[in-house]
Design a protein around this motif. Structure first.
Motif: not given
Length: 379
Positions: A85-92, A95-99, A115-122
């Motif tokens: 299974l693959y998922t994509s999501s964001v980590y804030l 939440y209201t500002y910042g990276p 199994k692995q985590e790959i950083e992609i374009s935000n």
């Protein structure tokens, strides 16, 4: 009053005889190494104010097997074998500002472990889950993730390398629906066309190949996620027209269009989010429908589920729905149809095939999720 009552109870306790307490047997907690065998249903419970969750249930008995936890506004895609299974999501961070960090995560289904985590374009689109926003392509060696800033593009992720290798601009278009073979995908566009994009393992990509104008965006807009029917894609419009598109060539080609609502009283039209699902063995398209259509009602929950024979182009069955907005169907000879609703339930419908298709509610997992969005099946 409360104080005196408490004092009386305390005095009674002091005066009461004491007894030796029975020995308590310590409970030994264990963790199952793998989930129970059998076919699975994967339900994305998307969250916008915290982590999302993918719930894993047994397809036959609706037993809860476990879950995995991606980040906020999760998307998901299941491989054909049903074991990854693959998922994509964001980590804030604030939440209201910042990276903001966007990632693709790869999960082993049998253990539900990362199994692995790959950083992609935000730039990753933070929107309701849809199949066309995270998809496997190129013999499942690459993932396509939708971006929106609001300018639209697709992040191409090489799974083996564990890295994003390209960002393909798709201006004015939305979703990436993979071709049945090759490293290419099709997107639906705001000018009434469909465009096909190709890319290579080195991250290079071609100019898009555009169809002729296929639909009128004002008079008969399309839901952006089609159903795959062999080497063709089937889109459904807000008015209940099915558009069959051949995406096997360089550019998409419209092969036929027909209505499933003409001659039907009640102002019926498709509605929901994932509104169509195709059962190949019986050549049947299932469509979520609502009555009394009006401008904007394409988001309404379903009142009925219709079965359409794609050879005769006729509605061959209608069954009562239960406020669902997404469906998926197995490719077994006797289909099982699963649907998620706005009230958080997962429903399973009993389908009886024949000249007339019967669609009846079977099992319900009430209160499964807060916001179930899309379903993935491993059969």
């Amino acid at each position: 009053m409360k104080h005196s009552t408490a004092m009386a109870l305390a005095l009674m306790a002091l005066a009461a005889p004491t007894y030796a307490a029975d020995a308590i047997e310590p409970e030994t907690l264990t963790v199952k190494e793998t989930i129970d065998p059998g076919h699975n249903v994967f339900v994305m419970d998307q969250a916008w104010a915290g982590p999302s969750s993918v719930l894993v249930l047994g397809a036959d008995d609706f037993a809860m097997k476990g879950n995995v936890g991606p980040g906020t506004v999760g998307q998901m895609a299941l491989n054909k074998a049903g074991d990854t299974l693959y998922t994509s999501s964001v980590y804030l961070e604030r939440y209201t500002y910042g990276p903001v960090t966007a990632v693709v995560q790869e999960w082993d289904v049998s253990t539900l472990k990362l199994k692995q985590e790959i950083e992609i374009s935000n730039k990753m689109a933070q929107v309701e889950s849809q199949p066309g926003l995270l998809a496997l392509v190129g013999d499942e060696g690459y993932l396509l993730a939708q971006n929106a800033t609001p300018a639209t593009s697709i992040s191409v992720v090489d799974i083996a390398k564990g890295a994003q290798i390209a960002e393909v601009p798709i201006p004015g278009c939305w979703t990436a629906t993979p071709a049945t073979s090759g490293m290419k995908f099709t997107s639906v566009c705001g000018d009434g066309t469909l465009k096909t994009y190709t890319f290579a393992a080195d991250g290079t990509f071609s100019e898009p190949a555009s169809s002729e104008t296929i639909f009128d965006v004002d008079a008969d807009a399309l839901f952006s996620n089609p159903a795959r029917m062999g080497d063709k894609l089937v889109y459904v419009s807000f008015n209940g027209n099915l558009y069959v598109v051949d995406d096997s060539g360089a550019a998409p080609v419209l092969t036929e269009t027909f209505s499933i609502t003409d001659g039907t009283l009640g102002g019926w039209a498709p509605s929901g989010s994932e509104v169509i699902a195709y059962h190949a063995p019986s050549d049947t398209m299932f469509v979520l429908m609502h009555s009394g259509k009006y401008n904007g009602s394409h988001k309404n929950p379903a009142e009925e589920i219709w079965a359409v024979n794609m050879t005769s182009k006729k509605v061959v069955g209608r069954g009562k729905a239960h406020h669902e907005n997404g469906i998926a169907v197995t490719q077994t000879e006797e289909p099982m149809l699963f649907a998620t609703g706005e009230e958080g339930a997962l429903n399973k419908y009993e389908i009886t095939l024949g000249d007339e298709v019967s669609i009846k509610m079977g099992e319900e997992f009430e209160g499964l999720a807060k916001w179930p969005t899309i379903i993935a099946l491993d059969q």
